[in-house]
Design a protein around this motif. Structure first.
Motif, short mmCIF file in Angstrom:
data_model
loop_
_atom_site.label_atom_id
_atom_site.label_comp_id
_atom_site.label_asym_id
_atom_site.label_seq_id
_atom_site.Cartn_x
_atom_site.Cartn_y
_atom_site.Cartn_z
N UNK A 81 0.83 -1.20 0.00
CA UNK A 81 0.00 0.00 0.00
C UNK A 81 0.87 1.25 0.00
N UNK A 82 0.36 2.34 -0.58
CA UNK A 82 1.07 3.62 -0.41
C UNK A 82 1.11 3.99 1.06
N UNK A 83 2.13 4.72 1.44
CA UNK A 83 2.34 5.12 2.83
C UNK A 83 2.13 6.63 2.95
N UNK A 84 1.31 7.03 3.92
CA UNK A 84 1.15 8.45 4.23
C UNK A 84 1.58 8.69 5.67
N UNK A 85 2.60 9.53 5.85
CA UNK A 85 2.99 9.98 7.18
C UNK A 85 2.28 11.32 7.40
N UNK A 86 1.38 11.33 8.39
CA UNK A 86 0.46 12.46 8.56
C UNK A 86 0.75 13.22 9.84
N UNK A 87 0.66 14.57 9.74
CA UNK A 87 0.88 15.46 10.88
C UNK A 87 -0.40 16.26 11.15
N UNK A 88 -0.93 16.13 12.37
CA UNK A 88 -2.23 16.71 12.68
C UNK A 88 -2.17 18.22 12.83
N UNK A 170 5.75 6.82 -0.98
CA UNK A 170 5.72 7.43 0.35
C UNK A 170 5.26 8.88 0.22
N UNK A 171 4.25 9.22 1.02
CA UNK A 171 3.70 10.57 1.04
C UNK A 171 3.81 11.15 2.45
N UNK A 172 3.87 12.47 2.51
CA UNK A 172 3.73 13.17 3.78
C UNK A 172 2.58 14.16 3.62
N UNK A 173 1.96 14.53 4.73
CA UNK A 173 0.86 15.47 4.62
C UNK A 173 0.37 15.93 5.97
N UNK A 174 -0.43 16.97 5.95
CA UNK A 174 -1.01 17.48 7.18
C UNK A 174 -1.93 18.64 6.90
N UNK A 175 -2.63 19.05 7.94
CA UNK A 175 -3.57 20.16 7.85
C UNK A 175 -3.10 21.28 8.78
N UNK A 176 -3.16 22.54 8.29
CA UNK A 176 -2.84 23.72 9.07
C UNK A 176 -1.40 23.65 9.60
N UNK A 177 -1.21 23.57 10.92
CA UNK A 177 0.15 23.43 11.45
C UNK A 177 0.80 22.17 10.92
N UNK A 178 0.01 21.12 10.72
CA UNK A 178 0.54 19.88 10.17
C UNK A 178 1.01 20.04 8.74
N UNK A 180 2.18 22.92 7.60
CA UNK A 180 3.44 23.65 7.79
C UNK A 180 4.57 22.67 8.08
N UNK A 181 4.30 21.70 8.95
CA UNK A 181 5.31 20.68 9.25
C UNK A 181 5.68 19.92 7.97
N UNK A 182 4.67 19.52 7.19
CA UNK A 182 4.94 18.75 5.98
C UNK A 182 5.82 19.54 5.01
N UNK A 183 5.56 20.84 4.88
CA UNK A 183 6.41 21.68 4.02
C UNK A 183 7.85 21.66 4.50
N UNK A 184 8.05 21.87 5.80
CA UNK A 184 9.41 21.93 6.33
C UNK A 184 10.10 20.57 6.28
N UNK A 185 9.33 19.49 6.43
CA UNK A 185 9.90 18.15 6.30
C UNK A 185 10.31 17.90 4.85
N UNK A 186 9.49 18.35 3.89
CA UNK A 186 9.83 18.18 2.48
C UNK A 186 11.11 18.93 2.13
N UNK A 208 -2.41 25.29 4.73
CA UNK A 208 -1.12 25.42 5.43
C UNK A 208 -1.03 26.69 6.27
N UNK A 209 -0.52 26.54 7.48
CA UNK A 209 -0.32 27.64 8.41
C UNK A 209 1.01 28.31 8.09
N UNK A 210 0.94 29.30 7.17
CA UNK A 210 2.05 30.19 6.88
C UNK A 210 1.61 31.60 7.26
N UNK A 211 2.55 32.43 7.66
CA UNK A 211 2.22 33.80 8.07
C UNK A 211 3.43 34.68 7.83
#
Length: 332
Positions: A81-88, A170-178, A180-186, A208-211
């Protein structure tokens, strides 16, 4: 100036001095205690979710990091299966991988995408200020990718990941602060190798929580320092160089790492019309496209909706459609 809050019962009176008030989200008191005003209760994993058929379990990654794993029903015992590492989401200081809202949401996303999901329980501010959440999120991704290295024998491998994870997807992803984390992890994955030489195929940045100090779109134009997004960043990362223009919260600032270094092959950016973060998200997408990055950028903006609407109410047609869009991004 600090304020006070008084709680009276029939027997005692307790006065606590407020250090930082980020109502309606969180309050920190001068005695070090924290009151979280927003969030959903923790729920246990499900051997088989009655709505989706997805199974989930909890695991410990390190003494500081844990996760909830989700696996959809398999069509055959050796299926990969594809893998998603998710950040809340939660502004780096609220919510949990074990909360009701995220458990319900990830069950649906795992079922729709057919993905094995690792939902990371990273440490929260203010008890653990940033960069703790970034460090935990990177370590969790490394732990997942370590399962691809057959020579790794120093830890007990999780059998769901070892037997069913496809490390070419392999995928990474998240919502809002998550997100933001996914962007920085990428970005980090673009310059720092992962175990087993695993490459991230795609990243989902949802609301994405950017400011930043220079308002974009419908961000507040006056009293910027009083906005909740501004104050939250200062609260969760008080030592950030550059404050609200630190590249980890403002990837558009001059001197930020080039977006051409994003370590993935495609990005899905999900936005909502009424969300004050959307204008900056759109500029981010355009800057990625113009950065020289060789990947594919896909943007979806949902009309009439606000920040993370698809997590708070998963049953609306627009929420179902957005989750389906994310699932297609993973499964294609």
């Amino acid at each position: 100036m600090a304020t006070t809050t008084t709680t009276t019962t029939t027997t005692t009176t307790t006065t606590k001095e407020v250090l930082i008030d980020l109502s309606p989200d969180i309050i920190q008191y001068t005695d070090g205690t924290v009151e979280r005003l927003f969030g959903s209760p923790h729920v246990p994993p499900s051997p088989e979710d009655p709505t989706t058929g997805v199974s989930s379990k909890d695991t410990t990654i390190s003494p500081l990091i844990s996760a909830r794993l989700y696996i959809p029903k398999l069509t055959h015992p050796t299926q990969t299966l594809p893998i998603l590492v998710y950040y809340h989401c939660g502004g780096f200081c609220l919510e949990s991988a074990f909360s009701f809202l995220h458990h319900r949401y990830i069950n649906l996303l795992s079922a729709a995408s057919g993905a094995l999901v690792i939902s990371v329980e990273y440490r929260l501010a203010p008890e653990h200020p940033l960069p703790a959440a970034y460090d935990d999120s990177w370590e969790a991704l490394k732990w997942v990718c370590s399962h691809a290295d057959l020579n790794q024998t120093h830890f007990e491998k999780d059998q769901w990941i070892a037997n069913h994870g496809d490390f070419n997807r392999v995928y990474i992803g998240g919502d809002s602060a998550g997100a933001n984390i996914a962007h920085n992890i990428a970005l980090r994955a673009g310059s720092e190798p992962l175990p087993g030489n695993v490459k991230i195929l795609g990243a989902i940045l949802s609301h994405p929580y950017f400011w930043g100090s220079n308002p974009i779109g419908n961000e507040p134009k006056e009293d910027i320092e009083q906005s909740l997004s501004y104050r939250t960043w200062v609260f969760v990362y008080p030592t950030a160089a550059g404050g609200i223009d630190n590249p980890m919260i403002n990837p558009l600032i001059d001197g930020a790492p080039s977006l051409s270094g994003l370590g993935c092959s495609k990005i899905l950016i999900c936005l909502a019309e009424k969300d004050e973060l959307t204008g900056r998200g759109l500029v981010y997408a355009e800057k990625v496209k113009k950065s020289g990055w060789k990947g594919e950028v896909e943007v979806v903006e949902v009309e009439g909706e606000d920040h993370c609407f698809h997590i708070y109410d998963t049953e609306t047609e627009k929420a179902r459609n957005l989750i389906k869009r994310m699932a297609n991004f993973i499964s294609q």
